[in-house]
Design a protein around this motif. Structure first.
Motif, PDB file in Angstrom:
ATOM      1  N   GLN A 307      27.188  24.225  24.882  1.00 27.70           N
ATOM      2  CA  GLN A 307      27.605  23.807  26.224  1.00 27.70           C
ATOM      3  C   GLN A 307      29.100  23.470  26.250  1.00 27.70           C
ATOM      4  N   ARG A 308      29.571  22.819  25.184  1.00 28.32           N
ATOM      5  CA  ARG A 308      30.996  22.502  25.096  1.00 28.32           C
ATOM      6  C   ARG A 308      31.837  23.780  25.074  1.00 28.32           C
ATOM      7  N   LEU A 309      31.358  24.791  24.348  1.00 25.42           N
ATOM      8  CA  LEU A 309      32.087  26.061  24.274  1.00 25.42           C
ATOM      9  C   LEU A 309      32.196  26.701  25.661  1.00 25.42           C
ATOM     10  N   LYS A 310      31.088  26.700  26.392  1.00 28.67           N
ATOM     11  CA  LYS A 310      31.107  27.259  27.753  1.00 28.67           C
ATOM     12  C   LYS A 310      32.014  26.434  28.663  1.00 28.67           C
ATOM     13  N   GLY A 311      32.011  25.114  28.454  1.00 27.04           N
ATOM     14  CA  GLY A 311      32.904  24.242  29.218  1.00 27.04           C
ATOM     15  C   GLY A 311      34.362  24.537  28.936  1.00 27.04           C
ATOM     16  N   LEU A 312      34.682  24.797  27.648  1.00 30.33           N
ATOM     17  CA  LEU A 312      36.057  25.135  27.264  1.00 30.33           C
ATOM     18  C   LEU A 312      36.494  26.432  27.928  1.00 30.33           C
ATOM     19  N   LEU A 313      35.630  27.444  27.899  1.00 31.20           N
ATOM     20  CA  LEU A 313      35.963  28.733  28.511  1.00 31.20           C
ATOM     21  C   LEU A 313      36.144  28.586  30.023  1.00 31.20           C
ATOM     22  N   ALA A 314      35.294  27.749  30.637  1.00 32.12           N
ATOM     23  CA  ALA A 314      35.403  27.531  32.083  1.00 32.12           C
ATOM     24  C   ALA A 314      36.696  26.804  32.438  1.00 32.12           C
ATOM     25  N   ASP A 315      37.050  25.775  31.634  1.00 27.72           N
ATOM     26  CA  ASP A 315      38.287  25.018  31.872  1.00 27.72           C
ATOM     27  C   ASP A 315      39.524  25.899  31.704  1.00 27.72           C
ATOM     28  N   MET A 316      39.413  26.884  30.830  1.00 32.46           N
ATOM     29  CA  MET A 316      40.532  27.803  30.615  1.00 32.46           C
ATOM     30  C   MET A 316      40.698  28.755  31.797  1.00 32.46           C
ATOM     31  N   GLY A 317      39.660  28.831  32.614  1.00 32.85           N
ATOM     32  CA  GLY A 317      39.711  29.776  33.734  1.00 32.85           C
ATOM     33  C   GLY A 317      39.445  31.194  33.276  1.00 32.85           C
ATOM     34  N   LEU A 318      38.724  31.323  32.141  1.00 32.76           N
ATOM     35  CA  LEU A 318      38.424  32.640  31.582  1.00 32.76           C
ATOM     36  C   LEU A 318      37.013  33.039  32.014  1.00 32.76           C
ATOM     37  N   PRO A 319      36.868  34.042  32.840  1.00 34.88           N
ATOM     38  CA  PRO A 319      35.526  34.465  33.279  1.00 34.88           C
ATOM     39  C   PRO A 319      34.635  34.818  32.096  1.00 34.88           C
ATOM     40  N   LEU A 320      33.349  34.533  32.221  1.00 32.35           N
ATOM     41  CA  LEU A 320      32.402  34.762  31.132  1.00 32.35           C
ATOM     42  C   LEU A 320      32.399  36.227  30.699  1.00 32.35           C
ATOM     43  N   ALA A 321      32.472  37.113  31.675  1.00 35.34           N
ATOM     44  CA  ALA A 321      32.470  38.551  31.358  1.00 35.34           C
ATOM     45  C   ALA A 321      33.691  38.924  30.513  1.00 35.34           C
ATOM     46  N   GLN A 322      34.843  38.307  30.821  1.00 35.85           N
ATOM     47  CA  GLN A 322      36.066  38.591  30.057  1.00 35.85           C
ATOM     48  C   GLN A 322      35.983  38.024  28.640  1.00 35.85           C
ATOM     49  N   SER A 323      35.395  36.838  28.505  1.00 35.65           N
ATOM     50  CA  SER A 323      35.310  36.197  27.181  1.00 35.65           C
ATOM     51  C   SER A 323      34.370  36.944  26.240  1.00 35.65           C
ATOM     52  N   LYS A 324      33.469  37.759  26.835  1.00 32.38           N
ATOM     53  CA  LYS A 324      32.529  38.527  26.008  1.00 32.38           C
ATOM     54  C   LYS A 324      33.030  39.944  25.737  1.00 32.38           C
ATOM     55  N   ARG A 326      35.911  42.610  24.166  1.00 37.53           N
ATOM     56  CA  ARG A 326      36.896  42.647  23.083  1.00 37.53           C
ATOM     57  C   ARG A 326      38.252  42.229  23.647  1.00 37.53           C
ATOM     58  N   PHE A 327      38.993  41.429  22.894  1.00 40.01           N
ATOM     59  CA  PHE A 327      40.258  40.866  23.371  1.00 40.01           C
ATOM     60  C   PHE A 327      41.205  41.948  23.895  1.00 40.01           C
ATOM     61  N   SER A 328      41.267  43.071  23.182  1.00 40.50           N
ATOM     62  CA  SER A 328      42.196  44.146  23.588  1.00 40.50           C
ATOM     63  C   SER A 328      41.782  44.808  24.895  1.00 40.50           C
ATOM     64  N   ALA A 329      40.509  44.609  25.318  1.00 42.95           N
ATOM     65  CA  ALA A 329      40.028  45.209  26.570  1.00 42.95           C
ATOM     66  C   ALA A 329      40.086  44.233  27.744  1.00 42.95           C
ATOM     67  N   MET A 330      40.496  42.984  27.483  1.00 40.83           N
ATOM     68  CA  MET A 330      40.596  42.004  28.563  1.00 40.83           C
ATOM     69  C   MET A 330      41.744  42.356  29.509  1.00 40.83           C
ATOM     70  N   ASP A 331      41.732  41.745  30.688  1.00 44.64           N
ATOM     71  CA  ASP A 331      42.828  41.952  31.636  1.00 44.64           C
ATOM     72  C   ASP A 331      44.154  41.551  30.987  1.00 44.64           C
ATOM     73  N   LEU A 332      45.174  42.323  31.259  1.00 41.06           N
ATOM     74  CA  LEU A 332      46.479  42.083  30.636  1.00 41.06           C
ATOM     75  C   LEU A 332      47.002  40.676  30.936  1.00 41.06           C
TER      76      LEU A 332
END
Length: 563
Positions: A307-324, A326-332
């Motif tokens: 839950q903390r990990l999901k909270g961290l990703l949410a606080d970063m403003g990183l959409p769940l789909a983007q966090s899953k 590959r980093f090189s395929a994320m939005d620039l």
């Protein structure tokens, strides 16, 4: 003896004869070997390279290749053993030792000519004086002469009991007791010294034969020591500064010789970075989950941690789909802002330790890797031996990882590293959730059960070491036991199920910034106390093998010994 000027006392002396290179299965040794190979190529030198996994491998390799070889170079092996006694070389053979394992064997240090240790002695080594541990004693009472054995027994008895003889005996006994204490203090702890790759690079630099490839290999050798906690953080930071200075010098070197033209596309940068494992080649979520600092701080082995990990990703403003993805395929835009996102929340989630610096190599447009990426890839490759893949093949794959032209092998290593890290995390999660860490009051221990399809990986030393380090840090962070930071840990797993043999490794407590381990001597003494046979074939004395049925009594003896 120590050779401080490596060009004059080592390289010039081996230049005109075939050399035998015996190289240990570790990343630092492979990097040092790669630098030497390039120097040998420049000077058209002939050599034989043999990778060695343990002491028996080393003995066998020497016996098979010693003919017509005058110079034998040991890289991260042999320094802690009396090589002349062990290998019985011809008088014309000279051993050159480049070994980061400590402490050195005193016979190697005080050998007058046949054994030469490359580099300066460390200040922390506290090497005993020659006269404190070696003594040439030709007293007549040590060996009975023929005259004494056949002559008048009463006269011999009177001669032996005279006052002078008694004083001599007392002096020898006092010296022997003092020697035993000195030797115990010197060999009590096993630890690591300066990176061998760094030592060889500095030799190349002094010979003005260094280049960007060599400094990159030295960086990887040094990074491996830092990642596996082989040296204290103060030394890692100091060495990082030296490496940065060399990178700057080589990058801005003037002139336009052929070598520089060939390397014009090679760029090494040293910059602020996130110390997240393989994050450029993985998903953000997986990288956060499998990096030890974040996994421990967020306690990701528990439901609340998830839950903390999901909270961290949410606080970063990183959409769940983007966090899953590959980093090189994320939005620039997200990729560019990722570091700032983590830095802003590092304090809140207590993951400040993932903000640091790293070296990155860029070659062309598609080849960009940081030093830790290469280290994890090489670790996974070197420990991927199986029934179908010989260890020597794994060694050569790891060696090829250092070549910029063999990107496919490097990518294969990174994929294997992901699987290795997932297995380490999953096994640690099971151990922590089921509370399988046992406390003997003098140390902690874990036993990896046989059965899981992935557990074969822990038959290799490095994955088992990584599991032990992760588990110990997680236990200390979550335990209410005030003594937890002071407790070392022993981890054991099945090595060979058919022969009923297990592997065992000991790591120092987390409170020790200077990672010195007492388990090498402790394992040896526990084996004596229980009449157990241990196979101490590894060059690191804190790793052993023993029969599975003898493990319980061995651990009991270890507990009573360290209490």
């Amino acid at each position: 003896m120590f050779v401080e000027n490596l060009e004059r006392g080592f390289y010039r002396l081996i230049k005109h004869d075939r050399c035998l290179l015996l190289v240990n299965f570790d990343i630092d040794a492979i990097c040092a070997c790669k630098i030497l190979q390039l120097l040998f190529k420049y000077d058209n030198m002939m050599y034989t390279l043999v990778p060695v996994q343990g002491v028996q491998d080393m003995v066998r390799a020497f016996e098979e290749n010693c003919e017509e070889v005058k110079n034998v170079i040991f890289i991260n092996c042999g320094g802690t053993l009396d090589l002349v006694e062990l290998l019985q070389p011809a008088e014309s053979v000279i051993f050159y030792i480049l070994d980061s394992h400590r402490p050195y064997d005193l016979c190697n240090i005080y050998s007058e000519d046949q054994v030469r240790i490359l580099g300066k002695p460390d200040k922390d080594d506290e090497i005993p004086e020659y006269n404190d541990v070696f003594r040439d004693d030709d007293s007549s009472d040590e060996n009975e002469t023929d005259e004494e054995s056949t002559g008048d027994r009463s006269q011999t008895k009177r001669r032996r009991l005279n006052e002078e003889d008694i004083v001599k005996r007392a002096g020898r006994r006092e010296w022997s007791e003092k020697r035993a204490t000195i030797l115990f203090n010197y060999t009590q702890y096993s630890y690591y010294g300066k990176s061998s790759a760094m030592i060889i690079f500095e030799m190349a630099w002094s010979m003005t034969k260094d280049n960007l490839d060599m400094i990159w290999w030295a960086i990887i050798g040094s990074t491996e020591q830092a990642i596996l906690g082989k040296v204290e953080s103060r030394l890692s930071v100091f060495e990082e500064g030296l490496l940065q200075a060399h990178v700057s010098r080589l990058t801005h070197k003037k002139g336009a010789d052929k070598q520089q033209q060939q390397q014009s596309a090679v760029k090494i940068t040293y910059d602020k970075d996130l110390l997240l494992v393989l994050y450029r080649h993985w998903t953000v979520e997986d990288s956060l989950r499998h990096s030890v600092p974040t996994a421990v701080s967020l306690r990701l082995w528990s439901l609340r941690g998830e839950q903390r990990l999901k909270g961290l990703l949410a606080d970063m403003g990183l959409p769940l789909a983007q966090s899953k993805q590959r980093f090189s395929a994320m939005d620039l835009a997200l990729r560019q802002e990722f570091k700032q996102m983590v830095e802003k929340l590092a304090g809140k989630y207590k993951v400040d330790t993932i903000i640091g610096t790293s070296f990155t190599l860029q070659y062309g447009y598609k080849f960009k890797y940081c030093a830790s990426d290469i280290v994890y890839a090489m670790l996974a490759l070197i420990e991927s031996s199986s029934k179908t893949k010989l260890p020597q093949g794994c060694f050569l794959d790891a060696l090829d990882c250092l070549s910029r032209t063999k990107k496919d092998i490097l990518e294969s290593g990174i994929e294997k590293a992901k699987l290795m890290l997932k297995t380490v995390f999953k096994t640690a999660q099971t151990i922590l959730q089921l509370k399988e860490i046992r406390n003997t009051s003098s140390f902690l221990y874990i036993i990896i059960p046989q059965g899981s399809a992935d557990n074969f990986i822990f038959a290799h030393p490095y994955p088992l070491m990584m599991l032990a380090q992760f588990t110990l840090k997680a236990y200390v962070d979550s335990s209410k036991n005030r003594r937890a930071p002071e407790l070392p840990l022993v981890a054991s797993a099945v090595y060979n199920a058919e022969e009923r043999i297990c592997i065992m490794i000991g790591i120092p407590p987390v409170c020790e910034d200077q990672p010195r381990s007492l388990f090498g001597r402790a394992f040896e003494q526990a084996a004596k106390n229980t009449n157990s046979y241990i196979d101490a074939d590894y060059f690191d004395s804190t790793i052993i093998r023993l029969k599975i049925e003898e493990r319980p009594k061995f651990l009991d003896a270890l507990a009573s010994l360290l209490t």
